[in-house]
Design an enzyme around this catalytic site. Sequence first.
Site, PDB file in Angstrom:
ATOM      1  N   THR A   1      31.436  29.675  23.999  1.00  0.00           N
ATOM      2  CA  THR A   1      30.737  28.702  23.155  1.00  0.00           C
ATOM      3  C   THR A   1      30.642  29.149  21.702  1.00  0.00           C
ATOM      4  OG1 THR A   1      28.535  27.794  22.716  1.00  0.00           O
ATOM      5  CG2 THR A   1      28.591  29.813  23.977  1.00  0.00           C
TER       6      THR A   1
ATOM      7  N   TYR B   1      21.140  31.572  25.668  1.00  0.00           N
ATOM      8  CA  TYR B   1      22.382  30.914  26.123  1.00  0.00           C
ATOM      9  C   TYR B   1      23.598  31.582  25.470  1.00  0.00           C
ATOM     10  CZ  TYR B   1      26.123  27.460  26.279  1.00  0.00           C
ATOM     11  OH  TYR B   1      27.345  26.841  26.451  1.00  0.00           O
TER      12      TYR B   1
HETATM   13  N1  LIG Z   1      29.026  20.587  26.748  1.00  0.00           N
HETATM   14  C1  LIG Z   1      29.192  21.357  25.670  1.00  0.00           C
HETATM   15  O1  LIG Z   1      29.052  20.907  24.507  1.00  0.00           O
HETATM   16  C2  LIG Z   1      29.608  22.801  25.836  1.00  0.00           C
HETATM   17  C3  LIG Z   1      29.854  23.559  24.685  1.00  0.00           C
HETATM   18  C4  LIG Z   1      30.223  24.900  24.819  1.00  0.00           C
HETATM   19  C5  LIG Z   1      30.408  25.454  26.078  1.00  0.00           C
HETATM   20  N2  LIG Z   1      30.176  24.700  27.184  1.00  0.00           N
HETATM   21  C6  LIG Z   1      30.375  25.329  28.498  1.00  0.00           C
HETATM   22  O2  LIG Z   1      31.235  24.526  29.297  1.00  0.00           O
HETATM   23  C7  LIG Z   1      30.922  24.675  30.675  1.00  0.00           C
HETATM   24  C8  LIG Z   1      30.798  23.303  31.315  1.00  0.00           C
HETATM   25  O3  LIG Z   1      29.765  22.570  30.663  1.00  0.00           O
HETATM   26  P1  LIG Z   1      29.475  21.027  30.951  1.00  0.00           P
HETATM   27  O4  LIG Z   1      29.068  20.421  29.658  1.00  0.00           O
HETATM   28  O5  LIG Z   1      30.586  20.440  31.727  1.00  0.00           O
HETATM   29  O6  LIG Z   1      28.152  21.144  31.861  1.00  0.00           O
HETATM   30  P2  LIG Z   1      27.794  20.512  33.285  1.00  0.00           P
HETATM   31  O7  LIG Z   1      26.382  20.891  33.551  1.00  0.00           O
HETATM   32  O8  LIG Z   1      28.158  19.072  33.332  1.00  0.00           O
HETATM   33  O9  LIG Z   1      28.775  21.299  34.257  1.00  0.00           O
HETATM   34  C9  LIG Z   1      28.488  22.542  34.837  1.00  0.00           C
HETATM   35  C10 LIG Z   1      28.904  22.448  36.299  1.00  0.00           C
HETATM   36  O10 LIG Z   1      28.736  23.730  36.899  1.00  0.00           O
HETATM   37  C11 LIG Z   1      28.026  23.574  38.135  1.00  0.00           C
HETATM   38  N3  LIG Z   1      27.321  24.838  38.346  1.00  0.00           N
HETATM   39  C12 LIG Z   1      26.328  25.370  37.589  1.00  0.00           C
HETATM   40  N4  LIG Z   1      25.969  26.572  38.065  1.00  0.00           N
HETATM   41  C13 LIG Z   1      26.741  26.804  39.163  1.00  0.00           C
HETATM   42  C14 LIG Z   1      26.853  27.874  40.085  1.00  0.00           C
HETATM   43  N5  LIG Z   1      26.074  28.952  39.996  1.00  0.00           N
HETATM   44  N6  LIG Z   1      27.762  27.775  41.090  1.00  0.00           N
HETATM   45  C15 LIG Z   1      28.556  26.680  41.203  1.00  0.00           C
HETATM   46  N7  LIG Z   1      28.509  25.642  40.356  1.00  0.00           N
HETATM   47  C16 LIG Z   1      27.604  25.710  39.348  1.00  0.00           C
HETATM   48  C17 LIG Z   1      27.136  22.364  37.948  1.00  0.00           C
HETATM   49  O11 LIG Z   1      26.762  21.742  39.156  1.00  0.00           O
HETATM   50  C18 LIG Z   1      28.044  21.468  37.097  1.00  0.00           C
HETATM   51  O12 LIG Z   1      28.858  20.644  37.899  1.00  0.00           O
HETATM   52  C19 LIG Z   1      29.633  25.512  30.724  1.00  0.00           C
HETATM   53  O13 LIG Z   1      29.983  26.851  31.060  1.00  0.00           O
HETATM   54  C20 LIG Z   1      29.103  25.440  29.305  1.00  0.00           C
HETATM   55  O14 LIG Z   1      28.355  26.582  28.955  1.00  0.00           O
HETATM   56  C21 LIG Z   1      29.776  23.391  27.104  1.00  0.00           C
HETATM   57  O1  LIG Z   2      18.117  14.049  20.593  1.00  0.00           O
HETATM   58  C1  LIG Z   2      18.658  14.884  19.856  1.00  0.00           C
HETATM   59  C2  LIG Z   2      19.619  15.812  20.338  1.00  0.00           C
HETATM   60  C3  LIG Z   2      20.167  16.737  19.456  1.00  0.00           C
HETATM   61  N1  LIG Z   2      19.796  16.749  18.148  1.00  0.00           N
HETATM   62  C4  LIG Z   2      20.419  17.737  17.224  1.00  0.00           C
HETATM   63  O2  LIG Z   2      21.818  17.554  17.278  1.00  0.00           O
HETATM   64  C5  LIG Z   2      22.507  18.792  17.095  1.00  0.00           C
HETATM   65  C6  LIG Z   2      23.435  19.029  18.278  1.00  0.00           C
HETATM   66  O3  LIG Z   2      22.637  19.259  19.431  1.00  0.00           O
HETATM   67  P1  LIG Z   2      23.208  19.239  20.927  1.00  0.00           P
HETATM   68  O4  LIG Z   2      24.060  18.025  21.107  1.00  0.00           O
HETATM   69  O5  LIG Z   2      22.059  19.441  21.844  1.00  0.00           O
HETATM   70  O6  LIG Z   2      24.188  20.477  20.947  1.00  0.00           O
HETATM   71  P2  LIG Z   2      23.953  22.025  20.570  1.00  0.00           P
HETATM   72  O7  LIG Z   2      22.528  22.431  20.694  1.00  0.00           O
HETATM   73  O8  LIG Z   2      24.631  22.247  19.249  1.00  0.00           O
HETATM   74  O9  LIG Z   2      24.693  22.764  21.762  1.00  0.00           O
HETATM   75  C7  LIG Z   2      25.910  22.262  22.339  1.00  0.00           C
HETATM   76  O10 LIG Z   2      26.988  22.819  21.667  1.00  0.00           O
HETATM   77  C8  LIG Z   2      27.105  24.235  21.811  1.00  0.00           C
HETATM   78  C9  LIG Z   2      28.318  24.672  21.031  1.00  0.00           C
HETATM   79  O11 LIG Z   2      28.106  24.501  19.647  1.00  0.00           O
HETATM   80  C10 LIG Z   2      27.250  24.530  23.291  1.00  0.00           C
HETATM   81  O12 LIG Z   2      27.432  25.889  23.500  1.00  0.00           O
HETATM   82  C11 LIG Z   2      26.072  24.030  24.098  1.00  0.00           C
HETATM   83  O13 LIG Z   2      26.308  24.228  25.478  1.00  0.00           O
HETATM   84  C12 LIG Z   2      25.903  22.575  23.845  1.00  0.00           C
HETATM   85  O14 LIG Z   2      24.685  22.137  24.444  1.00  0.00           O
HETATM   86  C13 LIG Z   2      21.397  19.856  16.980  1.00  0.00           C
HETATM   87  O15 LIG Z   2      21.145  20.061  15.618  1.00  0.00           O
HETATM   88  C14 LIG Z   2      20.168  19.180  17.600  1.00  0.00           C
HETATM   89  O16 LIG Z   2      18.939  19.643  17.075  1.00  0.00           O
HETATM   90  C15 LIG Z   2      18.859  15.848  17.652  1.00  0.00           C
HETATM   91  O17 LIG Z   2      18.519  15.871  16.473  1.00  0.00           O
HETATM   92  N2  LIG Z   2      18.325  14.936  18.534  1.00  0.00           N
END
Ligand SMILES: NC(=O)c1ccc[n+]([C@@H]2O[C@H](COP(=O)([O-])OP(=O)(O)OC[C@H]3O[C@@H](n4cnc5c(N)ncnc54)[C@H](O)[C@@H]3O)[C@@H](O)[C@H]2O)c1
Ligand SMILES: O=c1ccn([C@@H]2O[C@H](COP(=O)(O)OP(=O)(O)O[C@H]3O[C@H](CO)[C@@H](O)[C@H](O)[C@H]3O)[C@@H](O)[C@H]2O)c(=O)[nH]1
Length: 330
Positions: A117, A141
């Site tokens: 991330t 995180y």
């Molecule tokens: N969404 C974002 O913006 C973002 C940004 C940076 C990194 N990531 C990373 O990407 C990955 C996927 O994120 P996502 O947005 O798809 O989230 P998500 O919550 O939709 O997906 C995570 C999945 O992992 C499963 N899971 C969680 N813990 C588990 C465990 N111990 N064993 C088996 N399954 C488990 C959950 O049931 C879920 O299906 C995560 O590792 C997250 O940290 C996401």
């Molecule tokens: O209702 C809301 C939700 C979010 N935000 C703002 O929007 C920005 C983005 O927030 P969010 O969409 O929650 O993402 P992040 O906190 O930046 O984190 C995401 O993006 C990261 C990578 O940059 C990942 O690692 C994390 O898993 C993922 O949750 C931040 O400034 C928040 O404070 C608001 O102002 N209002």
Amino acid sequence: MTVLVTGGAGYIGSHMVLELRDAGETVAVIDNLSTGFDWAVPEDVPLHVGNIGDQEFVRGVLRERKIDAIIHFAGSIIVPESVENPLLYYRNNTANTRNLIEVAVECGITRFIFSSTAAVYGNPEENPVSEDARLFPLSPYGRSKLMSEEMMADVATAHDFEYVALRYFNVAGADPAGRGGQSTPRATHLIKVACETALGRRPKMQIFGTDYPTPDGTCIRDYIHVKDLAMAHVAALEHLRRGGKSNVFNCGYSRGFSVREVISAVKSVSGVDFEVELAPARAGDPAAIIAKSDKIRTALGWRPAHADLEGIVRNALDWERHLMDRQKAD
Ligand SMILES: NC(=O)c1ccc[n+]([C@@H]2O[C@H](COP(=O)([O-])OP(=O)(O)OC[C@H]3O[C@@H](n4cnc5c(N)ncnc54)[C@H](O)[C@@H]3O)[C@@H](O)[C@H]2O)c1
Ligand SMILES: O=c1ccn([C@@H]2O[C@H](COP(=O)(O)OP(=O)(O)O[C@H]3O[C@H](CO)[C@@H](O)[C@H](O)[C@H]3O)[C@@H](O)[C@H]2O)c(=O)[nH]1
């Protein structure tokens, strides 16, 4: 040979499964369904329900299937939740990843792709931020993911094990063909929250923090379309299969939008002028973070095709409408 996708019932993992299937790969999923959905995994893809930290369970899956590579998405993902409950994050993201890697090494699996991330950078000194910038996460995180990166580097030195850590910036949007999207209830991600508000699923939304040192006072992020992100993993898998070495890559577009700009885009694409409140800043939020993305373009040949905020919002809104129809039908 099978590609194992952990967290394949979740938001990003389920798009990865679709992309791999489209490319003709054999895929299997491990997911404990804590935030994922069994319906998000196509019926012809085996879903093993269990915890990636449970070594006996994982060993069983790895022995049952001939695994060529593991793409590891399973984890806990909410920055403010990690501030309130750090031990959950160190267990689910760090300790469970350790257990998974140990079984992978034991079973001779040498290719591993990891969801890292942008949160590992904290508040970068320079934007766009490059992979070799100082790593100073602001939240448990981010630290839980950085520890996993460091662990993988040590394992790659000691064992026959190559990894690619992809540092995702803010992932958003949905499958342009409408097959999947972000479905988590009580989601906290900005674009999802704004789309839910536009469609009347929330009465209003909040902007967290308006006096950040940015042009309009709100936080700036680099929003990447989930399909382009899945394609980055396909490129990483090809790299490892070619005998490529372990490496770390940013996944973003090298451009940022403020919270206010994102909300304007959602208002303009949806045509709804929903209510927005100003609220205090959230704990653990960096002011601005934008990816430098030349490394992945050069080394892996990644070419994003969906780098347009309006398009990301349109796909996210379409998926939100689909979820509403689905819930009406249930
Ligand atoms: N969404 C974002 O913006 C973002 C940004 C940076 C990194 N990531 C990373 O990407 C990955 C996927 O994120 P996502 O947005 O798809 O989230 P998500 O919550 O939709 O997906 C995570 C999945 O992992 C499963 N899971 C969680 N813990 C588990 C465990 N111990 N064993 C088996 N399954 C488990 C959950 O049931 C879920 O299906 C995560 O590792 C997250 O940290 C996401
Ligand atoms: O209702 C809301 C939700 C979010 N935000 C703002 O929007 C920005 C983005 O927030 P969010 O969409 O929650 O993402 P992040 O906190 O930046 O984190 C995401 O993006 C990261 C990578 O940059 C990942 O690692 C994390 O898993 C993922 O949750 C931040 O400034 C928040 O404070 C608001 O102002 N209002």
